[in-house]
Design an enzyme around this catalytic site. Structure first.
Site, PDB file in Angstrom:
ATOM      1  N   GLY A  71     -52.851 -52.294  -0.897  1.00  0.00           N
ATOM      2  CA  GLY A  71     -54.134 -52.506  -0.239  1.00  0.00           C
ATOM      3  C   GLY A  71     -55.299 -52.487  -1.206  1.00  0.00           C
ATOM      4  N   THR A  72     -55.294 -51.492  -2.078  1.00  0.00           N
ATOM      5  CA  THR A  72     -56.376 -51.354  -3.058  1.00  0.00           C
ATOM      6  C   THR A  72     -55.919 -51.605  -4.489  1.00  0.00           C
ATOM      7  OG1 THR A  72     -55.867 -49.015  -3.314  1.00  0.00           O
ATOM      8  CG2 THR A  72     -57.553 -49.597  -1.666  1.00  0.00           C
ATOM      9  N   GLY A  73     -54.621 -51.586  -4.704  1.00  0.00           N
ATOM     10  CA  GLY A  73     -54.068 -51.624  -6.068  1.00  0.00           C
ATOM     11  C   GLY A  73     -53.982 -50.251  -6.694  1.00  0.00           C
ATOM     12  N   HIS A  99     -57.371 -54.706 -25.516  1.00  0.00           N
ATOM     13  CA  HIS A  99     -57.573 -53.376 -26.108  1.00  0.00           C
ATOM     14  C   HIS A  99     -56.518 -52.349 -25.699  1.00  0.00           C
ATOM     15  CE1 HIS A  99     -62.185 -53.929 -26.945  1.00  0.00           C
ATOM     16  NE2 HIS A  99     -61.447 -54.922 -27.427  1.00  0.00           N
ATOM     17  N   ASN A 100     -55.997 -52.464 -24.487  1.00  0.00           N
ATOM     18  CA  ASN A 100     -55.116 -51.405 -23.959  1.00  0.00           C
ATOM     19  C   ASN A 100     -53.653 -51.826 -23.879  1.00  0.00           C
ATOM     20  OD1 ASN A 100     -57.782 -51.408 -21.751  1.00  0.00           O
ATOM     21  ND2 ASN A 100     -57.587 -49.818 -23.308  1.00  0.00           N
ATOM     22  N   GLY A 118     -52.883 -47.034  -5.316  1.00  0.00           N
ATOM     23  CA  GLY A 118     -51.683 -46.213  -5.136  1.00  0.00           C
ATOM     24  C   GLY A 118     -50.488 -46.739  -5.911  1.00  0.00           C
ATOM     25  N   ARG A 140     -56.913 -55.774  -0.138  1.00  0.00           N
ATOM     26  CA  ARG A 140     -58.054 -55.521   0.729  1.00  0.00           C
ATOM     27  C   ARG A 140     -59.356 -55.538  -0.055  1.00  0.00           C
ATOM     28  NH1 ARG A 140     -54.831 -50.522   3.718  1.00  0.00           N
ATOM     29  NH2 ARG A 140     -53.460 -51.855   4.969  1.00  0.00           N
ATOM     30  N   ARG A 154     -57.084 -51.410 -34.631  1.00  0.00           N
ATOM     31  CA  ARG A 154     -57.589 -50.110 -34.178  1.00  0.00           C
ATOM     32  C   ARG A 154     -57.143 -49.809 -32.746  1.00  0.00           C
ATOM     33  NH1 ARG A 154     -61.676 -53.659 -33.342  1.00  0.00           N
ATOM     34  NH2 ARG A 154     -63.050 -53.415 -31.536  1.00  0.00           N
ATOM     35  N   HIS A 155     -56.918 -50.847 -31.984  1.00  0.00           N
ATOM     36  CA  HIS A 155     -56.487 -50.641 -30.598  1.00  0.00           C
ATOM     37  C   HIS A 155     -55.047 -50.132 -30.541  1.00  0.00           C
ATOM     38  CE1 HIS A 155     -60.211 -52.500 -29.552  1.00  0.00           C
ATOM     39  NE2 HIS A 155     -59.879 -53.623 -30.179  1.00  0.00           N
ATOM     40  N   ASP A 166     -46.481 -53.633  -1.450  1.00  0.00           N
ATOM     41  CA  ASP A 166     -46.174 -53.018  -0.162  1.00  0.00           C
ATOM     42  C   ASP A 166     -46.581 -54.005   0.935  1.00  0.00           C
ATOM     43  OD1 ASP A 166     -48.920 -52.791   0.072  1.00  0.00           O
ATOM     44  OD2 ASP A 166     -48.952 -50.609   0.309  1.00  0.00           O
TER      45      ASP A 166
HETATM   46  C1  RB5 Z   1     -51.445 -48.845   2.888  1.00  0.00           C
HETATM   47  O1  RB5 Z   1     -52.131 -48.678   4.096  1.00  0.00           O
HETATM   48  C2  RB5 Z   1     -52.377 -48.501   1.726  1.00  0.00           C
HETATM   49  O2  RB5 Z   1     -52.612 -47.135   1.706  1.00  0.00           O
HETATM   50  C3  RB5 Z   1     -51.769 -48.955   0.417  1.00  0.00           C
HETATM   51  O3  RB5 Z   1     -51.508 -50.333   0.467  1.00  0.00           O
HETATM   52  C4  RB5 Z   1     -52.635 -48.779  -0.821  1.00  0.00           C
HETATM   53  O4  RB5 Z   1     -53.907 -49.283  -0.619  1.00  0.00           O
HETATM   54  C5  RB5 Z   1     -52.643 -47.441  -1.397  1.00  0.00           C
HETATM   55  O5  RB5 Z   1     -53.258 -47.157  -2.432  1.00  0.00           O
END
Ligand code: RB5
Length: 151
Positions: free
Chosen positions: A66-68, A98-99, A70, A109, A132-133, A8
Site C-alpha cells: 500500500g505504501t511501500g 550512492h546507496n 511495510g 496508495r 566514496r559511496h 501484497d
Molecule cells: C495493507 O492494508 C497495508 O498495510 C500494506 O499494503 C502496506 O501499506 C504496509 O506497509
C-alpha cells in the site's frame, strides 16, 4: 538482469502495471505473488524477495504494497538487502548511484501507474557510482555484521 517481484493485495494492481515496464524493456523477472486481491501479509513477500536477491539468484527486486513501507521494512531485515521506498524519480536514481539499492519498493496508495513506472525506469537506468559511496555502503555492511545474528 533478473528481477524478483512481489506485492501484497494492496500492491497487486500497480505491480501488474510495473510488469509492463519490465516487459517493454525485455527484462527477465519472476512474479512470486500475490496473484489475487485476497488479503495477505506484506512481510511474507518482503522476506521472500529479500532472500531471492540476497542469495544472488536474482540481481534486483521490485516490491509493492500500500505504501511501500511495510514490505521494504521486511526486505531490509534480510542481510545484504538495501530496499528503498521511492515516491519520486530523484530518490530512485540517487538510491542506485550512492546507496547501491538492490530492491525498489513502491506504494500503490501513494503513486499512480504513470509515476510508478517513471520511478521504476529511473531506478533501472541508474548505476552505482562506487568510490566514496562504496566505502559508505561497506559501512552499512559492517553494521549488519555487528548486529545480525546468524540462524
Ligand atoms: C495493507 O492494508 C497495508 O498495510 C500494506 O499494503 C502496506 O501499506 C504496509 O506497509
Amino acid at each position: 538482469m533478473k528481477i524478483a517481484v512481489a506485492s501484497d493485495h494492496a500492491g497487486i494492481d500497480l505491480k501488474l502495471e510495473l510488469l509492463k515496464v519490465l516487459d517493454a524493456r525485455k527484462i527477465d523477472y519472476t512474479d512470486f505473488g500475490t496473484h489475487d486481491h485476497a488479503s495477505t501479509d506484506y512481510p511474507t513477500w518482503g522476506e521472500l524477495v529479500g532472500n531471492k536477491v540476497a542469495s544472488g539468484e536474482f540481481e534486483k527486486g521490485l516490491l509493492v504494497c500500500g505504501t511501500g513501507v511495510g514490505i521494504s521494512l521486511a526486505a531490509n531485515k534480510v542481510r545484504g538487502i538495501r530496499a528503498v521506498v521511492c515516491s519520486e524519480t530523484y530518490t530512485a536514481t540517487l538510491s542506485r548511484n550512492h546507496n547501491d539499492s538492490n530492491i525498489l519498493a513502491l506504494g500503490a496508495r501513494v503513486v499512480g501507474a504513470g509515476l510508478g513506472s517513471a520511478i521504476l525506469e529511473a531506478w533501472l537506468d541508474a548505476e552505482f557510482e562506487g568510490e566514496r559511496h562504496l566505502r559508505r555502503v561497506d559501512m552499512i555492511r559492517a553494521i549488519e555484521e555487528k548486529n545480525f545474528k546468524d540462524v
